[in-house]
Scaffold this motif. Structure first.
Motif, PDB file in Angstrom:
ATOM      1  N   ASN A 288      38.616  35.695  25.463  1.00 36.66           N
ATOM      2  CA  ASN A 288      39.774  36.473  25.866  1.00 36.66           C
ATOM      3  C   ASN A 288      40.917  35.521  26.173  1.00 36.66           C
ATOM      4  OD1 ASN A 288      38.395  38.935  25.742  1.00 36.66           O
ATOM      5  ND2 ASN A 288      37.550  38.630  27.792  1.00 36.66           N
ATOM      6  N   ALA A 289      42.137  35.945  25.879  1.00 37.48           N
ATOM      7  CA  ALA A 289      43.291  35.079  26.073  1.00 37.48           C
ATOM      8  C   ALA A 289      43.603  34.910  27.553  1.00 37.48           C
ATOM      9  CB  ALA A 289      44.491  35.660  25.339  1.00 37.48           C
ATOM     10  N   ARG A 290      44.127  33.729  27.857  1.00 35.26           N
ATOM     11  CA  ARG A 290      44.655  33.439  29.185  1.00 35.26           C
ATOM     12  C   ARG A 290      43.650  33.688  30.301  1.00 35.26           C
ATOM     13  NH1 ARG A 290      50.679  36.194  28.470  1.00 35.26           N
ATOM     14  NH2 ARG A 290      51.322  34.883  26.700  1.00 35.26           N
ATOM     15  N   LEU A 291      42.609  32.922  30.315  1.00 35.77           N
ATOM     16  CA  LEU A 291      41.649  33.002  31.406  1.00 35.77           C
ATOM     17  C   LEU A 291      42.307  32.515  32.691  1.00 35.77           C
ATOM     18  CD1 LEU A 291      38.378  31.667  29.718  1.00 35.77           C
ATOM     19  CD2 LEU A 291      39.056  34.038  30.121  1.00 35.77           C
ATOM     20  N   ASP A 292      41.960  33.177  33.786  1.00 39.91           N
ATOM     21  CA  ASP A 292      42.527  32.833  35.092  1.00 39.91           C
ATOM     22  C   ASP A 292      41.563  31.908  35.825  1.00 39.91           C
ATOM     23  OD1 ASP A 292      43.699  32.675  37.562  1.00 39.91           O
ATOM     24  OD2 ASP A 292      43.838  34.842  37.881  1.00 39.91           O
ATOM     25  N   HIS A 293      41.988  30.680  36.088  1.00 37.93           N
ATOM     26  CA  HIS A 293      41.099  29.716  36.741  1.00 37.93           C
ATOM     27  C   HIS A 293      40.773  30.124  38.177  1.00 37.93           C
ATOM     28  CE1 HIS A 293      45.073  28.391  38.169  1.00 37.93           C
ATOM     29  NE2 HIS A 293      44.428  27.888  39.203  1.00 37.93           N
ATOM     30  N   ARG A 294      41.523  31.079  38.723  1.00 37.73           N
ATOM     31  CA  ARG A 294      41.239  31.551  40.086  1.00 37.73           C
ATOM     32  C   ARG A 294      40.091  32.554  40.120  1.00 37.73           C
ATOM     33  NH1 ARG A 294      47.280  33.466  41.217  1.00 37.73           N
ATOM     34  NH2 ARG A 294      46.820  34.254  39.108  1.00 37.73           N
ATOM     35  N   ASN A 295      39.727  33.081  38.975  1.00 33.08           N
ATOM     36  CA  ASN A 295      38.591  33.987  38.893  1.00 33.08           C
ATOM     37  C   ASN A 295      37.310  33.198  39.187  1.00 33.08           C
ATOM     38  OD1 ASN A 295      36.387  35.573  37.976  1.00 33.08           O
ATOM     39  ND2 ASN A 295      37.655  36.594  36.455  1.00 33.08           N
ATOM     40  N   PRO A 296      36.495  33.645  40.148  1.00 42.06           N
ATOM     41  CA  PRO A 296      35.289  32.880  40.509  1.00 42.06           C
ATOM     42  C   PRO A 296      34.273  32.751  39.381  1.00 42.06           C
ATOM     43  CG  PRO A 296      35.289  35.032  41.569  1.00 42.06           C
ATOM     44  CD  PRO A 296      36.648  34.846  40.982  1.00 42.06           C
ATOM     45  N   LEU A 297      34.392  33.570  38.336  1.00 39.01           N
ATOM     46  CA  LEU A 297      33.464  33.479  37.211  1.00 39.01           C
ATOM     47  C   LEU A 297      34.056  32.707  36.034  1.00 39.01           C
ATOM     48  CD1 LEU A 297      31.833  37.018  37.284  1.00 39.01           C
ATOM     49  CD2 LEU A 297      30.673  34.830  37.565  1.00 39.01           C
ATOM     50  N   VAL A 298      35.206  32.105  36.239  1.00 39.00           N
ATOM     51  CA  VAL A 298      35.814  31.234  35.236  1.00 39.00           C
ATOM     52  C   VAL A 298      35.607  29.785  35.679  1.00 39.00           C
ATOM     53  CG1 VAL A 298      37.977  30.488  34.182  1.00 39.00           C
ATOM     54  CG2 VAL A 298      37.502  32.927  34.449  1.00 39.00           C
TER      55      VAL A 298
ATOM     56  N   ASN B  35      27.078  24.542  41.704  1.00 44.98           N
ATOM     57  CA  ASN B  35      26.511  25.620  42.509  1.00 44.98           C
ATOM     58  C   ASN B  35      27.675  26.428  43.080  1.00 44.98           C
ATOM     59  OD1 ASN B  35      23.419  25.066  42.821  1.00 44.98           O
ATOM     60  ND2 ASN B  35      24.390  23.085  43.102  1.00 44.98           N
ATOM     61  N   ARG B  36      27.588  27.737  42.916  1.00 46.30           N
ATOM     62  CA  ARG B  36      28.680  28.575  43.404  1.00 46.30           C
ATOM     63  C   ARG B  36      28.116  29.930  43.810  1.00 46.30           C
ATOM     64  NH1 ARG B  36      33.936  29.382  39.654  1.00 46.30           N
ATOM     65  NH2 ARG B  36      33.985  27.119  39.997  1.00 46.30           N
ATOM     66  N   THR B  37      28.602  30.444  44.937  1.00 44.82           N
ATOM     67  CA  THR B  37      28.246  31.798  45.371  1.00 44.82           C
ATOM     68  C   THR B  37      29.465  32.682  45.199  1.00 44.82           C
ATOM     69  OG1 THR B  37      26.630  30.986  46.995  1.00 44.82           O
ATOM     70  CG2 THR B  37      27.426  33.230  47.270  1.00 44.82           C
ATOM     71  N   ILE B  38      29.295  33.773  44.473  1.00 50.03           N
ATOM     72  CA  ILE B  38      30.409  34.671  44.171  1.00 50.03           C
ATOM     73  C   ILE B  38      30.090  36.073  44.680  1.00 50.03           C
ATOM     74  CG2 ILE B  38      30.985  33.352  42.099  1.00 50.03           C
ATOM     75  CD1 ILE B  38      29.765  35.863  40.561  1.00 50.03           C
ATOM     76  N   ASP B  39      31.110  36.914  44.749  1.00 46.17           N
ATOM     77  CA  ASP B  39      30.919  38.334  45.034  1.00 46.17           C
ATOM     78  C   ASP B  39      30.639  39.043  43.710  1.00 46.17           C
ATOM     79  OD1 ASP B  39      31.459  37.881  47.694  1.00 46.17           O
ATOM     80  OD2 ASP B  39      33.583  38.385  47.526  1.00 46.17           O
ATOM     81  N   ALA B  40      29.616  39.854  43.701  1.00 49.05           N
ATOM     82  CA  ALA B  40      29.239  40.549  42.465  1.00 49.05           C
ATOM     83  C   ALA B  40      30.367  41.442  41.973  1.00 49.05           C
ATOM     84  CB  ALA B  40      27.986  41.381  42.695  1.00 49.05           C
ATOM     85  N   PRO B  41      30.669  41.375  40.689  1.00 54.17           N
ATOM     86  CA  PRO B  41      31.665  42.293  40.120  1.00 54.17           C
ATOM     87  C   PRO B  41      31.102  43.706  40.065  1.00 54.17           C
ATOM     88  CG  PRO B  41      30.633  41.016  38.381  1.00 54.17           C
ATOM     89  CD  PRO B  41      30.121  40.458  39.675  1.00 54.17           C
ATOM     90  N   ALA B  42      31.961  44.674  39.795  1.00 52.64           N
ATOM     91  CA  ALA B  42      31.520  46.067  39.726  1.00 52.64           C
ATOM     92  C   ALA B  42      30.585  46.282  38.542  1.00 52.64           C
ATOM     93  CB  ALA B  42      32.739  46.991  39.603  1.00 52.64           C
ATOM     94  N   ASP B  43      29.647  47.224  38.722  1.00 52.55           N
ATOM     95  CA  ASP B  43      28.743  47.640  37.637  1.00 52.55           C
ATOM     96  C   ASP B  43      27.933  46.483  37.079  1.00 52.55           C
ATOM     97  OD1 ASP B  43      29.781  50.253  37.837  1.00 52.55           O
ATOM     98  OD2 ASP B  43      31.441  49.730  36.504  1.00 52.55           O
TER      99      ASP B  43
ATOM    100  N   LEU C 267      24.854  31.193  42.012  1.00 53.89           N
ATOM    101  CA  LEU C 267      24.814  30.654  40.652  1.00 53.89           C
ATOM    102  C   LEU C 267      24.467  29.173  40.682  1.00 53.89           C
ATOM    103  CD1 LEU C 267      28.108  32.242  39.251  1.00 53.89           C
ATOM    104  CD2 LEU C 267      25.772  33.052  38.862  1.00 53.89           C
ATOM    105  N   GLU C 268      23.524  28.789  39.842  1.00 53.56           N
ATOM    106  CA  GLU C 268      23.192  27.379  39.617  1.00 53.56           C
ATOM    107  C   GLU C 268      23.445  27.098  38.141  1.00 53.56           C
ATOM    108  OE1 GLU C 268      19.289  26.326  40.827  1.00 53.56           O
ATOM    109  OE2 GLU C 268      19.551  26.972  42.918  1.00 53.56           O
ATOM    110  N   LEU C 269      24.378  26.189  37.850  1.00 58.02           N
ATOM    111  CA  LEU C 269      24.762  25.930  36.469  1.00 58.02           C
ATOM    112  C   LEU C 269      24.558  24.467  36.093  1.00 58.02           C
ATOM    113  CD1 LEU C 269      28.139  27.904  36.264  1.00 58.02           C
ATOM    114  CD2 LEU C 269      25.838  28.728  35.738  1.00 58.02           C
ATOM    115  N   ARG C 270      24.219  24.277  34.831  1.00 58.10           N
ATOM    116  CA  ARG C 270      24.119  22.939  34.251  1.00 58.10           C
ATOM    117  C   ARG C 270      24.998  22.928  33.006  1.00 58.10           C
ATOM    118  NH1 ARG C 270      20.861  20.437  30.227  1.00 58.10           N
ATOM    119  NH2 ARG C 270      20.338  18.263  30.679  1.00 58.10           N
TER     120      ARG C 270
END
Length: 216
Positions: A4-14, A31-39, A56-59
């Motif tokens: 998707n165009a123009r991703l927002d770096h402030r989005n916790p899932l970006v 490692n990051r803890t986020i608030d679950a998005p809707a649905d 979230l644990e990411l490599r």
């Protein structure tokens, strides 16, 4: 799948991969803890409530074609038992892995002049955008695959009584006297005959009373 165009770096899932760099073999753990998005889950069945914490644990690994993202999401999912409709809660652990391709490289890591020329290939691929990638589509797919399609409160849940709706686990001896429909029909007929006989007897008694009065 094209990005998707123009991703927002402030989005916790970006996530930003600039620090990782493009040197193949470079690694980064996040490692990051986020608030679950809707649905987030199977709508109307079971899922992670909106705003609930998701760990979230990411490599991140830099490869020739792009960035290989491997990770695990952990959260508490909620729903209801499909048998007795009681609330169900379970610990969710969803694993995922996906390659986010550089927009200027093909599937073999070779630089191409204009990315996206082959629309069919792009539909099956995820792309980085200015070094950013959006984890949400990948997370949603992983969560749906990790959740049960028919959640139950316990494996041996007996569900609800089909006649009155009572929860069978609350009353193991719960039952209704079974009546054979064939006998039920005969019972109804017998009841009709009894009512008819009573009416006839009442009529006969009334006629007898009239005769007695006439004789007098």
């Amino acid at each position: 799948m094209a990005s998707n165009a123009r991703l927002d770096h402030r989005n916790p899932l970006v996530f930003d991969t600039h620090e990782l760099g493009r040197r193949p073999g470079a690694l980064q753990r996040l490692n990051r803890t986020i608030d679950a998005p809707a649905d987030l889950g199977i709508q109307g069945v079971i899922g992670v409530p909106e705003g609930a914490p998701v760990e979230l644990e990411l490599r991140l690994e830099s490869v020739m074609e792009g960035v290989l993202v491997t990770g695990t999401a952990r959260a508490q999912a909620e729903g209801e038992c499909v048998r007795c409709l009681e609330p169900v809660g379970l610990e969710l652990e969803a694993d995922f892995q996906e390659l986010f391709s550089y927009p200027d490289a093909d599937d073999r890591g070779r630089v191409i002049a204009e990315p996206g020329d082959d629309a069919e290939d792009d539909e099956d691929r995820f792309f980085l955008e200015d070094g950013l990638f959006d984890l949400e589509p990948l997370l949603r797919d992983a969560v749906v695959l990790a959740l049960p399609m028919q959640p139950v409160c316990q494996e041996d849940c007996q569900g609800l009584c089909s006649e009155c709706g009572a929860r069978l686990a609350d009353d193991p001896d719960h039952h209704h006297d079974a009546v054979d429909i064939r006998w039920a029909a005969l019972q109804g007929l017998a009841g009709s005959l009894e009512d008819g006989e009573k009416d006839e007897m009442s009529g006969a008694d009334a006629e007898a009373g009239v005769d007695e009065k006439q004789e007098k």
